[in-house]
Design an enzyme around this catalytic site. Structure first.
Site, PDB file in Angstrom:
ATOM      1  N   SER A 165      41.929  35.516  59.222  1.00  0.00           N
ATOM      2  CA  SER A 165      40.545  35.073  58.979  1.00  0.00           C
ATOM      3  C   SER A 165      40.083  33.911  59.848  1.00  0.00           C
ATOM      4  CB  SER A 165      40.402  34.645  57.524  1.00  0.00           C
ATOM      5  OG  SER A 165      39.644  35.578  56.831  1.00  0.00           O
ATOM      6  N   TYR A 225      36.715  43.923  64.633  1.00  0.00           N
ATOM      7  CA  TYR A 225      37.068  42.937  63.596  1.00  0.00           C
ATOM      8  C   TYR A 225      38.591  42.864  63.412  1.00  0.00           C
ATOM      9  CZ  TYR A 225      37.781  41.120  58.876  1.00  0.00           C
ATOM     10  OH  TYR A 225      38.247  40.406  57.788  1.00  0.00           O
ATOM     11  N   VAL A 266      45.100  34.709  56.026  1.00  0.00           N
ATOM     12  CA  VAL A 266      46.226  35.202  55.220  1.00  0.00           C
ATOM     13  C   VAL A 266      47.530  35.334  56.022  1.00  0.00           C
ATOM     14  CG1 VAL A 266      44.807  36.361  53.468  1.00  0.00           C
ATOM     15  CG2 VAL A 266      45.558  37.634  55.492  1.00  0.00           C
ATOM     16  N   LYS A 283      37.456  34.374  62.319  1.00  0.00           N
ATOM     17  CA  LYS A 283      36.033  34.397  61.925  1.00  0.00           C
ATOM     18  C   LYS A 283      35.302  33.194  62.525  1.00  0.00           C
ATOM     19  CE  LYS A 283      36.868  37.135  57.805  1.00  0.00           C
ATOM     20  NZ  LYS A 283      37.800  37.236  56.747  1.00  0.00           N
ATOM     21  N   TYR A 309      38.253  30.128  51.320  1.00  0.00           N
ATOM     22  CA  TYR A 309      38.028  31.187  50.327  1.00  0.00           C
ATOM     23  C   TYR A 309      37.356  30.613  49.078  1.00  0.00           C
ATOM     24  CZ  TYR A 309      41.499  33.428  53.358  1.00  0.00           C
ATOM     25  OH  TYR A 309      42.181  33.925  54.427  1.00  0.00           O
TER      26      TYR A 309
HETATM   27  N1  GLU Z   1      42.253  40.801  58.325  1.00  0.00           N
HETATM   28  C1  GLU Z   1      42.225  40.303  56.994  1.00  0.00           C
HETATM   29  C2  GLU Z   1      41.372  41.184  56.135  1.00  0.00           C
HETATM   30  O1  GLU Z   1      40.353  41.569  56.555  1.00  0.00           O
HETATM   31  C3  GLU Z   1      41.703  38.907  57.016  1.00  0.00           C
HETATM   32  C4  GLU Z   1      41.826  38.258  55.704  1.00  0.00           C
HETATM   33  C5  GLU Z   1      42.019  36.795  55.732  1.00  0.00           C
HETATM   34  O2  GLU Z   1      42.763  36.230  56.509  1.00  0.00           O
HETATM   35  O3  GLU Z   1      41.375  36.210  54.866  1.00  0.00           O
HETATM   36  O4  GLU Z   1      41.683  41.535  55.041  1.00  0.00           O
END
Ligand code: GLU
Length: 314
Positions: free
Chosen positions: A62, A186, A256, A65, A238
């Protein structure tokens, strides 16, 4: 002094790792050793400090992002991005789609999956993944960043939830280009392999409002960086973002894969790797270490806090 604070941070935080679990919904991530922990801190005055597992490569997940949002703001502009993606914390887990369907016509923010997939949808027609990879290397000052093919394959094979989100976004008219291409873009960004050091490099760039310390070049505009840091502060951890903002007070983004990217404005970038996660998906030992660093180095955005009587006696 910083080196010894980092060493202590590792010492007190490592046992926390045993209270969490590595992510396993992407099978390849389940292979990580949950006891690993590394912290890198790069400061604006040129200091470079690293303790623990800071050269281990892991998947950015994530935290990508942040890069995607920064590049999208530069290429598409603020108004285009926030026309259909909000700026509010969602209070739900990162991969939730419930509010998207029941109480909002658009994703809550670009740090949760629905928002990030929408942003990927804007960006994907404008820039190739190869260009994103080379930009990521530049922003993190790490030429070693590559696409981790195993994580990419594993996540692509277990991506139903994000696929559901993406098709819902298409149904709402937010994704207007090819959904599968958007998802692939993504997932590839989530599968970049970084180290705690690369995250500290990116953190320092953001701390310096987009100016690369070594070359003096403005790699991202100050407006972009301000937006990104603010959203990291309110939405980066989160559905634990509020408590983290109070306790630690440093704009951060977790993934994650066990990474945390932290930005102490004007002062330093911090990168953490600790793959054991709490129930919300944040690195459990990483969070503890940041709380310790914030306290010992005075990094909370709003300065020193009022201590309770018990804390003052310690
Ligand atoms: N690639 C992970 C997903 O889309 C990212 C989640 C994360 O790191 O929060 O589920």
């Amino acid at each position: 002094m910083i080196q010894s604070v980092l060493e202590n941070a590792i010492k007190i935080s490592r046992p926390e790792a045993l209270k969490g679990e590595v992510a396993s919904y992407i099978p390849e991530l389940g292979k990580a050793d949950r006891r690993q922990l590394g912290i890198s801190l790069f400061s604006a005055d040129g200091g470079r400090f690293s303790v623990g597992d800071t050269k281990v490569r892991f998947s950015i997940q994530s935290i990508s992002k942040v890069i995607t949002l920064a590049v999208a703001l530069e290429r598409c502009g603020f108004d285009r991005i926030f026309e259909n993606v909000g700026m509010e914390p969602s209070g739900d887990s990162f991969n939730s789609l419930i509010k998207l369907e029941t109480c909002s016509s658009h994703p809550f923010n670009p740090m949760i999956n629905s928002g990030a997939i929408a942003v990927a949808g804007y960006l994907e027609p404008l820039i190739s993944f190869e260009e994103m990879l080379s930009l990521s290397r530049k922003l993190c000052r790490d030429e070693g960043i590559v696409l981790d093919e195993k994580v990419y394959g594993s996540e692509s094979d277990h991506n139903s939830r994000n696929r559901a989100i993406a098709y819902l976004l298409e149904n709402k008219g937010i994704i207007q280009n090819d959904v599968e291409r958007t998802l692939d873009f993504y997932v590839k960004m989530c599968s970049l392999s970084v180290t705690a050091e690369s995250l500290a490099g990116l953190g320092l760039l953001l701390a310096q409002n987009g100016v690369d310390r070594e070359s003096g070049k403005q790699l991202l505009s100050p407006d972009t960086v301000r937006t990104v840091k603010t959203i990291m502060f309110t939405c980066g951890m989160y559905d634990g973002s509020g408590a983290f903002a109070v306790r630690v007070g440093i704009p951060s983004k977790s993934g994650v894969g066990g990474g945390i990217l932290s930005v102490v404005d004007g002062r330093m970038g911090i990168g953490i790797f600790g793959p054991s996660l709490d129930a919300k998906g944040n690195s459990i030992a990483g969070k503890k270490a940041l709380e310790y660093l914030s306290e010992k180095l005075g990094l909370h955005m709003f300065g020193a806090g009022q201590k309770t009587e018990g804390e003052m006696e310690e």
